[in-house]
Motif scaffolding. Sequence first.
Motif, PDB file in Angstrom:
ATOM      1  N   ALA A 157     -25.432 -55.588  87.578  1.00 40.88           N
ATOM      2  CA  ALA A 157     -24.100 -56.187  87.553  1.00 40.88           C
ATOM      3  C   ALA A 157     -23.521 -56.226  86.147  1.00 40.88           C
ATOM      4  O   ALA A 157     -22.309 -56.137  85.956  1.00 40.88           O
ATOM      5  CB  ALA A 157     -24.151 -57.592  88.139  1.00 40.88           C
ATOM      6  N   THR A 158     -24.353 -56.363  85.141  1.00 43.13           N
ATOM      7  CA  THR A 158     -23.894 -56.423  83.754  1.00 43.13           C
ATOM      8  C   THR A 158     -23.226 -55.110  83.355  1.00 43.13           C
ATOM      9  O   THR A 158     -23.740 -54.044  83.670  1.00 43.13           O
ATOM     10  CB  THR A 158     -25.100 -56.681  82.821  1.00 43.13           C
ATOM     11  N   PRO A 159     -22.073 -55.143  82.665  1.00 41.41           N
ATOM     12  CA  PRO A 159     -21.427 -53.900  82.213  1.00 41.41           C
ATOM     13  C   PRO A 159     -22.400 -53.044  81.407  1.00 41.41           C
ATOM     14  O   PRO A 159     -23.039 -53.523  80.464  1.00 41.41           O
ATOM     15  CB  PRO A 159     -20.271 -54.403  81.339  1.00 41.41           C
ATOM     16  N   HIS A 160     -22.502 -51.780  81.777  1.00 42.97           N
ATOM     17  CA  HIS A 160     -23.487 -50.917  81.136  1.00 42.97           C
ATOM     18  C   HIS A 160     -23.173 -49.461  81.453  1.00 42.97           C
ATOM     19  O   HIS A 160     -22.361 -49.164  82.326  1.00 42.97           O
ATOM     20  CB  HIS A 160     -24.893 -51.225  81.655  1.00 42.97           C
ATOM     21  N   PHE A 161     -23.840 -48.560  80.741  1.00 43.45           N
ATOM     22  CA  PHE A 161     -23.832 -47.144  81.109  1.00 43.45           C
ATOM     23  C   PHE A 161     -25.075 -46.488  80.525  1.00 43.45           C
ATOM     24  O   PHE A 161     -25.706 -47.005  79.587  1.00 43.45           O
ATOM     25  CB  PHE A 161     -22.562 -46.422  80.626  1.00 43.45           C
ATOM     26  N   PHE A 162     -25.454 -45.370  81.120  1.00 40.37           N
ATOM     27  CA  PHE A 162     -26.599 -44.590  80.660  1.00 40.37           C
ATOM     28  C   PHE A 162     -26.089 -43.298  80.019  1.00 40.37           C
ATOM     29  O   PHE A 162     -25.121 -42.701  80.487  1.00 40.37           O
ATOM     30  CB  PHE A 162     -27.515 -44.205  81.825  1.00 40.37           C
ATOM     31  N   ILE A 163     -26.778 -42.867  78.960  1.00 38.23           N
ATOM     32  CA  ILE A 163     -26.513 -41.570  78.348  1.00 38.23           C
ATOM     33  C   ILE A 163     -27.821 -40.792  78.307  1.00 38.23           C
ATOM     34  O   ILE A 163     -28.828 -41.291  77.799  1.00 38.23           O
ATOM     35  CB  ILE A 163     -25.981 -41.706  76.908  1.00 38.23           C
ATOM     36  N   MET A 164     -27.804 -39.580  78.847  1.00 38.81           N
ATOM     37  CA  MET A 164     -28.941 -38.680  78.725  1.00 38.81           C
ATOM     38  C   MET A 164     -28.557 -37.600  77.724  1.00 38.81           C
ATOM     39  O   MET A 164     -27.537 -36.933  77.877  1.00 38.81           O
ATOM     40  CB  MET A 164     -29.291 -38.053  80.069  1.00 38.81           C
ATOM     41  N   ALA A 165     -29.367 -37.456  76.677  1.00 36.80           N
ATOM     42  CA  ALA A 165     -29.111 -36.440  75.655  1.00 36.80           C
ATOM     43  C   ALA A 165     -30.302 -35.499  75.553  1.00 36.80           C
ATOM     44  O   ALA A 165     -31.446 -35.896  75.836  1.00 36.80           O
ATOM     45  CB  ALA A 165     -28.865 -37.104  74.296  1.00 36.80           C
ATOM     46  N   ASP A 166     -30.039 -34.256  75.174  1.00 40.74           N
ATOM     47  CA  ASP A 166     -31.146 -33.318  74.990  1.00 40.74           C
ATOM     48  C   ASP A 166     -31.870 -33.631  73.682  1.00 40.74           C
ATOM     49  O   ASP A 166     -31.533 -34.592  72.989  1.00 40.74           O
ATOM     50  CB  ASP A 166     -30.664 -31.864  75.039  1.00 40.74           C
ATOM     51  N   ARG A 167     -32.875 -32.859  73.335  1.00 46.39           N
ATOM     52  CA  ARG A 167     -33.678 -33.208  72.166  1.00 46.39           C
ATOM     53  C   ARG A 167     -32.929 -33.065  70.848  1.00 46.39           C
ATOM     54  O   ARG A 167     -33.390 -33.545  69.815  1.00 46.39           O
ATOM     55  CB  ARG A 167     -34.967 -32.393  72.130  1.00 46.39           C
TER      56      ARG A 167
END
Length: 274
Positions: free
Chosen positions: A79-89
């Motif tokens: 529920a908490t405002p958030h986001f995920f980021i996937m980055a390469d190496r």
Amino acid sequence: MSLFGHAEALTKHWKDCSDISFETLKQWERRCIEAGMKSKTEKLVPLVAESRLKEWLQTQSPFISIVQEELSQLTGRIATPHFFIMADREGIVIHVEGRPKILRDIRHYGVQEGTSFSLEHAGINGISASMQTHSLFVVQGFEHTLQMFRDWSCICMPIYQDNEIVAYLDLTLRTGSNLCFPVALLEKAVHVIEAKWQASNPQSRRTQIYADFEQFGLTAREKEVAYGWLHNQSALQMSTVMNITEGTVRNLLKKVYVKTKVSDKGQFMRKFLA
């Protein structure tokens, strides 16, 4: 109920800027300045041109699919405002996951596929700090180089395959949130992604099984026979591929059983495929 609503006093086992020496932090800052980084930068500029972004992401699609499957389940439960980021190496974003409104908001700042979060392009942040230390790292508020990230806390962890870092997963949430449970959540997500990627990548799986064979002192030939046996190849099939007699294959297999301390195929399969 938000998963971040709990306040378990978990032991801090991640790194943050307080764990980095003054000299190292100054070195990071110098690299940002030398790269032309300005704290008041209002938008990140993608490194991957839009004209080739789709093609570039296509090369990452098998990995992105695994990441999407795992993160979509988590995003729906937080529920908490958030986001995920996937980055390469190299720190270049290959996927962003979050609720539509937040994704629209952060895109305004250039947080999108093709953007780099390396030290030279986005200053000190969760991803760049994790890249520098090869560790689970937290960057909060004013520890960020760029002002546009100073309302957020970033938690980032490397993703490993075959003892090498292949990507980074960052969970970003509002500054002031309790970090213990989000850290644990991120760690679990990374471990699930690592396991799924290994299971879907035959070459990676082969490397891991061969490493397991190494612990029992198997020779190169014995490893080859053992791997074929695990994948239900017959002694005749292996003899043809390896250009040796069927009897030699069976003798090698007997040695494998002795060294790995098993007495039948069922035990052998359970030992190495469990």
